[in-house]
Design a protein around this motif. Structure first.
Motif, PDB file in Angstrom:
ATOM      1  N   ALA A   1       0.836  -1.204   0.000  1.00  0.00           N
ATOM      2  CA  ALA A   1       0.000   0.000   0.000  1.00  0.00           C
ATOM      3  C   ALA A   1       0.873   1.258   0.000  1.00  0.00           C
ATOM      4  CB  ALA A   1      -0.923  -0.018   1.219  1.00  0.00           C
ATOM      5  N   GLU A   2       1.944   1.249   0.819  1.00  0.00           N
ATOM      6  CA  GLU A   2       2.832   2.414   0.883  1.00  0.00           C
ATOM      7  C   GLU A   2       3.566   2.593  -0.461  1.00  0.00           C
ATOM      8  OE1 GLU A   2       3.051   4.758   2.921  1.00  0.00           O
ATOM      9  OE2 GLU A   2       4.983   5.736   2.449  1.00  0.00           O
ATOM     10  N   ALA A   3       3.976   1.463  -1.026  1.00  0.00           N
ATOM     11  CA  ALA A   3       4.681   1.523  -2.318  1.00  0.00           C
ATOM     12  C   ALA A   3       3.768   2.130  -3.380  1.00  0.00           C
ATOM     13  CB  ALA A   3       5.140   0.123  -2.732  1.00  0.00           C
ATOM     14  N   ILE A   4       2.530   1.691  -3.424  1.00  0.00           N
ATOM     15  CA  ILE A   4       1.579   2.213  -4.427  1.00  0.00           C
ATOM     16  C   ILE A   4       1.295   3.692  -4.170  1.00  0.00           C
ATOM     17  CG2 ILE A   4      -0.838   2.088  -5.198  1.00  0.00           C
ATOM     18  CD1 ILE A   4       0.735  -0.162  -6.428  1.00  0.00           C
ATOM     19  N   ARG A   5       1.109   4.041  -2.869  1.00  0.00           N
ATOM     20  CA  ARG A   5       0.815   5.434  -2.514  1.00  0.00           C
ATOM     21  C   ARG A   5       1.925   6.363  -3.044  1.00  0.00           C
ATOM     22  NH1 ARG A   5       0.866   9.032   2.111  1.00  0.00           N
ATOM     23  NH2 ARG A   5       2.496   7.856   3.177  1.00  0.00           N
ATOM     24  N   ARG A   6       3.159   5.939  -2.830  1.00  0.00           N
ATOM     25  CA  ARG A   6       4.286   6.746  -3.268  1.00  0.00           C
ATOM     26  C   ARG A   6       4.365   6.787  -4.809  1.00  0.00           C
ATOM     27  NH1 ARG A   6       8.552   8.169   0.098  1.00  0.00           N
ATOM     28  NH2 ARG A   6       7.954   8.004   2.275  1.00  0.00           N
ATOM     29  N   ALA A   7       4.237   5.639  -5.420  1.00  0.00           N
ATOM     30  CA  ALA A   7       4.333   5.594  -6.882  1.00  0.00           C
ATOM     31  C   ALA A   7       3.262   6.484  -7.515  1.00  0.00           C
ATOM     32  CB  ALA A   7       4.177   4.155  -7.365  1.00  0.00           C
ATOM     33  N   GLU A   8       2.077   6.441  -6.952  1.00  0.00           N
ATOM     34  CA  GLU A   8       0.970   7.241  -7.471  1.00  0.00           C
ATOM     35  C   GLU A   8       1.306   8.738  -7.397  1.00  0.00           C
ATOM     36  OE1 GLU A   8      -1.780   8.172  -9.479  1.00  0.00           O
ATOM     37  OE2 GLU A   8      -1.782   6.011  -9.151  1.00  0.00           O
ATOM     38  N   ALA A   9       1.861   9.138  -6.245  1.00  0.00           N
ATOM     39  CA  ALA A   9       2.214  10.556  -6.064  1.00  0.00           C
ATOM     40  C   ALA A   9       3.318  10.964  -7.049  1.00  0.00           C
ATOM     41  CB  ALA A   9       2.685  10.789  -4.627  1.00  0.00           C
ATOM     42  N   TYR A  10       4.310  10.118  -7.219  1.00  0.00           N
ATOM     43  CA  TYR A  10       5.430  10.460  -8.104  1.00  0.00           C
ATOM     44  C   TYR A  10       4.959  10.520  -9.561  1.00  0.00           C
ATOM     45  CZ  TYR A  10       7.956   8.889  -3.888  1.00  0.00           C
ATOM     46  OH  TYR A  10       8.381   8.711  -2.600  1.00  0.00           O
ATOM     47  N   HIS A  11       4.074   9.608  -9.915  1.00  0.00           N
ATOM     48  CA  HIS A  11       3.503   9.608 -11.259  1.00  0.00           C
ATOM     49  C   HIS A  11       2.760  10.921 -11.496  1.00  0.00           C
ATOM     50  CE1 HIS A  11       1.558   8.395 -14.884  1.00  0.00           C
ATOM     51  NE2 HIS A  11       0.397   8.045 -14.345  1.00  0.00           N
ATOM     52  N   ALA A  12       1.978  11.306 -10.518  1.00  0.00           N
ATOM     53  CA  ALA A  12       1.208  12.551 -10.643  1.00  0.00           C
ATOM     54  C   ALA A  12       2.130  13.770 -10.712  1.00  0.00           C
ATOM     55  CB  ALA A  12       0.245  12.689  -9.452  1.00  0.00           C
ATOM     56  N   ALA A  13       3.307  13.677 -10.092  1.00  0.00           N
ATOM     57  CA  ALA A  13       4.255  14.808 -10.113  1.00  0.00           C
ATOM     58  C   ALA A  13       4.986  14.915 -11.441  1.00  0.00           C
ATOM     59  CB  ALA A  13       5.256  14.662  -8.971  1.00  0.00           C
ATOM     60  N   GLY A  14       4.798  13.910 -12.304  1.00  0.00           N
ATOM     61  CA  GLY A  14       5.390  14.018 -13.651  1.00  0.00           C
ATOM     62  C   GLY A  14       6.433  12.974 -13.980  1.00  0.00           C
ATOM     63  N   ALA A  15       6.682  12.017 -13.077  1.00  0.00           N
ATOM     64  CA  ALA A  15       7.695  10.992 -13.384  1.00  0.00           C
ATOM     65  C   ALA A  15       7.302  10.238 -14.656  1.00  0.00           C
ATOM     66  CB  ALA A  15       7.834  10.023 -12.223  1.00  0.00           C
ATOM     67  N   ASP A  16       8.289   9.956 -15.499  1.00  0.00           N
ATOM     68  CA  ASP A  16       8.013   9.261 -16.765  1.00  0.00           C
ATOM     69  C   ASP A  16       7.862   7.763 -16.579  1.00  0.00           C
ATOM     70  OD1 ASP A  16       8.317  11.514 -18.742  1.00  0.00           O
ATOM     71  OD2 ASP A  16      10.231  11.643 -17.685  1.00  0.00           O
ATOM     72  N   ALA A  17       8.399   7.237 -15.469  1.00  0.00           N
ATOM     73  CA  ALA A  17       8.286   5.806 -15.185  1.00  0.00           C
ATOM     74  C   ALA A  17       8.529   5.611 -13.692  1.00  0.00           C
ATOM     75  CB  ALA A  17       9.293   5.003 -15.996  1.00  0.00           C
ATOM     76  N   ILE A  18       8.113   4.442 -13.189  1.00  0.00           N
ATOM     77  CA  ILE A  18       8.356   4.097 -11.784  1.00  0.00           C
ATOM     78  C   ILE A  18       9.318   2.915 -11.746  1.00  0.00           C
ATOM     79  CG2 ILE A  18       7.291   3.149  -9.681  1.00  0.00           C
ATOM     80  CD1 ILE A  18       6.518   6.072 -10.191  1.00  0.00           C
ATOM     81  N   LEU A  19      10.373   3.053 -10.927  1.00  0.00           N
ATOM     82  CA  LEU A  19      11.240   1.895 -10.683  1.00  0.00           C
ATOM     83  C   LEU A  19      10.837   1.346  -9.318  1.00  0.00           C
ATOM     84  CD1 LEU A  19      15.118   1.661 -11.143  1.00  0.00           C
ATOM     85  CD2 LEU A  19      13.931   0.503  -9.288  1.00  0.00           C
ATOM     86  N   ILE A  20      10.384   0.093  -9.314  1.00  0.00           N
ATOM     87  CA  ILE A  20      10.014  -0.516  -8.042  1.00  0.00           C
ATOM     88  C   ILE A  20      11.107  -1.512  -7.666  1.00  0.00           C
ATOM     89  CG2 ILE A  20       8.478  -2.191  -9.208  1.00  0.00           C
ATOM     90  CD1 ILE A  20       7.953  -0.664  -5.692  1.00  0.00           C
ATOM     91  N   HIS A  21      11.686  -1.287  -6.479  1.00  0.00           N
ATOM     92  CA  HIS A  21      12.874  -2.059  -6.091  1.00  0.00           C
ATOM     93  C   HIS A  21      12.513  -3.040  -4.979  1.00  0.00           C
ATOM     94  CE1 HIS A  21      16.924  -3.059  -6.484  1.00  0.00           C
ATOM     95  NE2 HIS A  21      17.525  -2.136  -5.750  1.00  0.00           N
TER      96      HIS A  21
END
Ligand code: SPV
Ligand code: MG
Length: 541
Positions: free
Chosen positions: A169-189
């Motif tokens: 849930a925390e990983a998704i929450r963060r990825a969602e925010a970064y995506h909305a901020a304009g990130a072109d892709a998400i790296l999930i580690h």
């Protein structure tokens, strides 16, 4: 390959429908190797770049030191480089400057992770690592996106929630925010040895934007699993530096313990492979284009096939060109003289005891029939390496450097050097007398004089000889063609095997080919006797 092209290539890797791969590199040569292997992109790993500097992956290398290395990597490759930009080396402001500098150096994108500066590698005490504040990190992403000038420059946001012990849930929450901020892709580690975290994230994420993974720990997962999970890009993050370290450790250990290179030579690449990777050939080509004033491409052919019987016992075990003068073989003096003038392409035609001619940096070829043939036959042996800028001379000649320099500047398709100092006491043996179209007069300085004939007598019925040909000839493009034609015609004659260079000159002159004369006055020696050796010593001084 311009910057725009590299950025758009990286974007394509992220957005293409199939699974793509990029490979770690940490310096120029590893970047070249990755490209040559066929990868479509390079991961400039923070871990590997730190490691090649010999420091820890804790921002111990400054960001400018990283960028400096990136420039070397970018200069030798045409595929895009994605920088592992750690946390962006500071706050939003540092991120802005980073993005501008990366674009200037030809880097196609940067990945930043939501940790705090100075960061620690994710595989070291990961759960103790504090994560960045989400809003602060989003600001950093926005600042980066606002700073790029190329629309295709990519900023990838790396989510470290799993590394730091948080849940999906925390990983998704963060990825969602970064995506909305304009990130072109998400790296999930993930640092687990199985891909569960990654796969559950991918399922939940459902392609909201491209997903990037680093399967260092879950490496045994079949690649098709990533394909089926809809991953866009796999980063093989550190295998090049680990391969280099494994090889260097084994080789260093072996050489240190065995005190010899004999066991390892076949297990390492030849030096010429390093030259190839460095593009040494390109430089040689460029030198031909741009260095014509400094480096001469004159090809020297030195005839050194005879024994020199006149030296009796001294030449029992070596040809006369190997007799020492001032502690150095005669031929070595000659070769050094050429090298001083940046003339490095030197062919020596040996014959008698040719195996004793051990002068470095020459090409030694052999006249196998040296005992029964003459100068022209020796010259013919060198014919495969003729070029359009040749100097043919006796290997036992000594002369002052200016003679060579003047000959190189003297125009003419064929030029012969003639010594007009007829009373030069230092000429022994049986000189080749030269008859020319005009005598050597200072008033004629710079005017064209042609060679008319070379023979062994100092005067004929009409005239006196004008000097002595010293056994040195220069050939340019046309002159080479004339010489080659003459050689093939003369080779059909019965007496070819006894012919000298002088005979070839006379033949060419008869054919109407002009041979220009460069007059000199002394300052040379052709070694024909023991007395000459003494004189030679004087001349070299
Ligand atoms: C790196 O290559 O430096 C990375 C990936 O950040 S990892 O080491 O797996 O964290
Ligand atoms: Mg890293």
């Amino acid at each position: 390959m311009n910057q725009h092209n590299k950025c758009s290539q990286l974007r394509e890797l992220l957005t293409s429908p199939q699974l793509e791969f990029i490979m770690e590199a940490h310096n120029g040569i590893s970047a070249s190797i990755v490209q040559e292997a066929g990868f479509k992109g390079i991961w400039a790993s923070g871990l590997a770049v730190s490691a090649q500097y010999g420091v820890r992956d804790n921002n111990e290398a400054s960001w400018t030191q990283v960028v400096e290395m990136l420039e070397f990597m970018s200069d030798v490759t045409q595929i895009p480089i994605l920088l592992d930009g750690d946390t962006g080396y500071g706050n939003f402001n540092n991120m802005r400057r980073l993005v501008r500098k990366l674009e200037q150096r030809g880097i196609a994108g940067v990945c930043i992770e939501d940790k705090l500066f100075p960061k620690t590698n994710s595989f070291i005490n990961g759960s103790r690592q504090p994560l960045a504040d989400i809003d602060e990190f989003c600001g950093k992403i926005q600042a980066g996106k606002d700073s790029q000038t190329d629309a295709n420059f990519c900023i990838i946001a790396r989510v470290e929630a799993f590394i730091a012990g948080w849940d999906l849930a925390e990983a998704i929450r963060r990825a969602e925010a970064y995506h909305a901020a304009g990130a072109d892709a998400i790296l999930i580690h993930s640092k687990l040895s199985r891909p569960e975290q990654i796969l559950s994230f991918a399922k939940e994420w459902a392609n909201r934007c491209p997903l990037v993974i680093v399967p260092t720990k879950y490496y045994s997962t079949p690649t098709d699993v990533f394909r089926q999970a809809g991953i866009s890009l796999v980063i093989w993050a550190n295998q090049m530096i680990r391969a280099a370290v494994a090889s260097m450790q084994a080789i260093a250990h072996e050489v240190q313990t065995s005190e010899t290179l004999i066991n390892i030579e076949d297990h390492i690449v030849p030096v010429k492979e390093i030259f190839r990777l460095q593009g040494a050939d390109e430089l040689l080509e460029a030198e031909k284009r741009y260095l014509s004033n400094g480096v001469h491409h004159t090809h020297v052919i030195a005839l050194a096939a005879t024994r020199g019987e006149e030296f009796h016992g001294l030449t029992l075990d070596k040809p006369k060109v190997m007799l020492p003068i001032g502690g150095k073989p005669l031929l070595r003096h000659l070769v050094d003289k050429f090298k001083k003038l940046s003339i490095n392409d030197i062919t020596v035609v040996g014959g008698y005891k040719a195996e004793t001619i051990d002068i470095p940096d020459i090409k030694l070829i052999q006249n196998p029939n040296y005992a029964t043939t003459g100068e022209l036959a020796s010259l013919a042996c060198a014919q495969p390496s003729f070029n359009d800028d040749m100097l043919v001379l006796y290997g036992d000649l000594l002369f002052r450097s200016y003679i060579l320099r003047d000959l190189l500047h003297c125009p003419g398709e064929i030029v012969a050097v003639v010594d007009s100092a007829m009373n030069n006491p230092s000429v022994s043996g049986s000189p080749d007398y030269a008859y020319c179209s005009a005598p050597d007069e200072l008033s004629l300085f710079g005017q064209d004089v042609n060679l008319l004939h070379i023979c062994k007598t100092t005067s004929n019925s009409e005239t006196q000889a004008h000097g002595r040909w010293i056994g040195m000839l220069r050939f340019r493009t046309q002159g080479r063609k004339w010489l080659e034609a003459a050689l093939s015609e003369l080779q059909t004659q019965d007496d070819f095997n006894t012919m000298s260079l002088a005979d070839a000159c006379n033949y060419l002159i008869k054919q109407g080919k002009p041979i220009k004369v460069l007059y000199i006055r002394g300052h040379w020696l052709d070694i024909n006797s023991l007395d000459d050796l003494d004189l030679a010593f004087q001349l070299q001084k």
